[in-house]
Design an enzyme around this catalytic site. Sequence first.
Site, PDB file in Angstrom:
ATOM      1  N   LYS A 106       0.814  -1.219   0.000  1.00  0.00           N
ATOM      2  CA  LYS A 106       0.000   0.000   0.000  1.00  0.00           C
ATOM      3  C   LYS A 106       0.850   1.273   0.000  1.00  0.00           C
ATOM      4  O   LYS A 106       0.355   2.345  -0.340  1.00  0.00           O
ATOM      5  CB  LYS A 106      -0.956  -0.010   1.172  1.00  0.00           C
ATOM      6  CG  LYS A 106      -2.195  -0.804   0.792  1.00  0.00           C
ATOM      7  CD  LYS A 106      -2.763  -1.619   1.848  1.00  0.00           C
ATOM      8  CE  LYS A 106      -3.955  -2.389   1.319  1.00  0.00           C
ATOM      9  NZ  LYS A 106      -3.920  -3.792   1.727  1.00  0.00           N
TER      10      LYS A 106
HETATM   11  C1  PLP Z   1      -4.386  -4.762   1.108  1.00  0.00           C
HETATM   12  C2  PLP Z   1      -3.584  -5.993   0.951  1.00  0.00           C
HETATM   13  C3  PLP Z   1      -3.953  -6.977   0.027  1.00  0.00           C
HETATM   14  C4  PLP Z   1      -5.207  -6.888  -0.802  1.00  0.00           C
HETATM   15  O1  PLP Z   1      -5.198  -5.844  -1.748  1.00  0.00           O
HETATM   16  P1  PLP Z   1      -6.570  -5.306  -2.355  1.00  0.00           P
HETATM   17  O2  PLP Z   1      -6.205  -4.148  -3.186  1.00  0.00           O
HETATM   18  O3  PLP Z   1      -7.412  -4.931  -1.177  1.00  0.00           O
HETATM   19  O4  PLP Z   1      -7.160  -6.436  -3.113  1.00  0.00           O
HETATM   20  C5  PLP Z   1      -3.126  -8.091  -0.114  1.00  0.00           C
HETATM   21  N1  PLP Z   1      -2.025  -8.236   0.642  1.00  0.00           N
HETATM   22  C6  PLP Z   1      -1.643  -7.312   1.540  1.00  0.00           C
HETATM   23  C7  PLP Z   1      -0.428  -7.539   2.352  1.00  0.00           C
HETATM   24  C8  PLP Z   1      -2.402  -6.156   1.718  1.00  0.00           C
HETATM   25  O5  PLP Z   1      -2.012  -5.251   2.617  1.00  0.00           O
END
Ligand code: PLP
Length: 490
Positions: A110
């Site tokens: 993120k």
């Molecule tokens: C948020 C997240 C996901 C999922 O991503 P999305 O965009 O919500 O599908 C997968 N792995 C990790 C470690 C995350 O933080």
Amino acid sequence: MLYQSTRNKNLTATGPEAILQGIAPDGGLYMIPDFSAVSLDWKSLLELDTIPMAAKILQALLPDFTPEEMEELAKKAYCGKFESDDLTPLAKVGDRYVLELFRGPTSAFKDVALSMLPQLMTASRGKTGMKEEIVILTATSGDTGKAALEGFHDVEGIRIIVFFPKDGVSAVQKAQMVTQEGNNVLVTAIKGNFDDAQTGVKKTFAAAAADPSKLKGIELSSANSINIGRLAPQVVYYFKAYADLVREGAIAIGDEVSYVVPTGNFGDILAGYFAKKLGLPVKKFICASNENKVLTDFLNEGLYDRKRPFYKTTSPSMDILVSSNLERLLFMMSDGNDELVASLMKQLNEEGSYRVPAEMLNKIQKEFSAGFCGDQQTAETIARVWKDYGYLMDTHTAVAWAVSEEYKKEASEPVIVLSTASPFKFPHAVLEALGEEPAADEFDCLDRLSALSGLPIPKNLAGLKTATVRFDHAIEKDALVEYVFEQANK
Ligand SMILES: *Cc1c(COP(=O)(O)O)cnc(C)c1O
């Protein structure tokens, strides 16, 4: 370019307006009306370094910003914040590639988007002449919260409130959030799960839209992937990984590749599909879920049904039953049929499920396939990949790797597995997977994992144990809306 609400195409916003609002006033999500009208020469992108590449892609998706402005914003967002200037390295692991998205300031993927979003938001305030203070509401399954706090702390004109499920995040994730510094941040636990937090946030937006007098001199916005400004930066690494393969000579320009994406809210994988719409040659997107396999069932059968048990798994960032960004996919796959999308979303809200028309399911299945993996198989995968290749992956990445196994058997094209978190964010589960007796204290697990693997603990996690806890407040899930109004007006 005017963005359109997925539930009513007549509700439009410029890119900067869409970024500031986060979600459309009717509860829909802002969408690019027509990808074929986006001007981007994708082949010329492949020669660029990652940060200029990001600027080009973002400028094409947000043409209200000039190329010069976007270059400046991308530099501010990324320079010196990641372990390397290419931001997201590609590692060869056995017969597959792993796209490491976790080498940013909070060790989760993120960071790629949430380093950029504050820049986009601040610049959007300038462009629209907005005077109100922005309060960002963020529901998190663990990683968004910290990445958003890191991105937004001490940004002028913006405050941020993060809600996380009280017992639904790892100890490391929790410590990352509750020790956050900055004068404009608030972190609050919800007595419920991620979906409760996300629902509460959506309700707050609806309540504020219905009665603007609830907030004084404040506008709400979102740092979740419902915000187009959060989604757009994620398009970049799909191109970047492809460019790496071209550079290595593993593919020629025009050859197809496939991406396996550990999925929760469907934001990451949807950004990949945006990349394809912009020209990137992709054969398939493989959506990987954990035991909360609502998306696997949907993509295989066309029925989205959130009425099912909610499991707490070792990949908590994917413990989600209502995947918000699927709404954008439905909009795209119905050629922008806003009435259909609105009616499906109403069914989801009121009845807890919906079924898409067969024709739409066919279209979706041409682009996406899906699989899932339980906790035990996740653990076995971490152990096996470590033993066979000496590569240590986190639980979320392992879910995707396990799901890629079946697909890889048939695939002739290169398969890229997206790695969304550092193994050090989930040290307890990773140690256990490696057959070690994990220490009761998750911070001791960090040291143990480092000793065992020979890998350094990421800097941002190493200091957590002794950092001061600033937030220890928990509220009932039904109290969220009022809580926001009270806090925001302080
Ligand atoms: C948020 C997240 C996901 C999922 O991503 P999305 O965009 O919500 O599908 C997968 N792995 C990790 C470690 C995350 O933080």
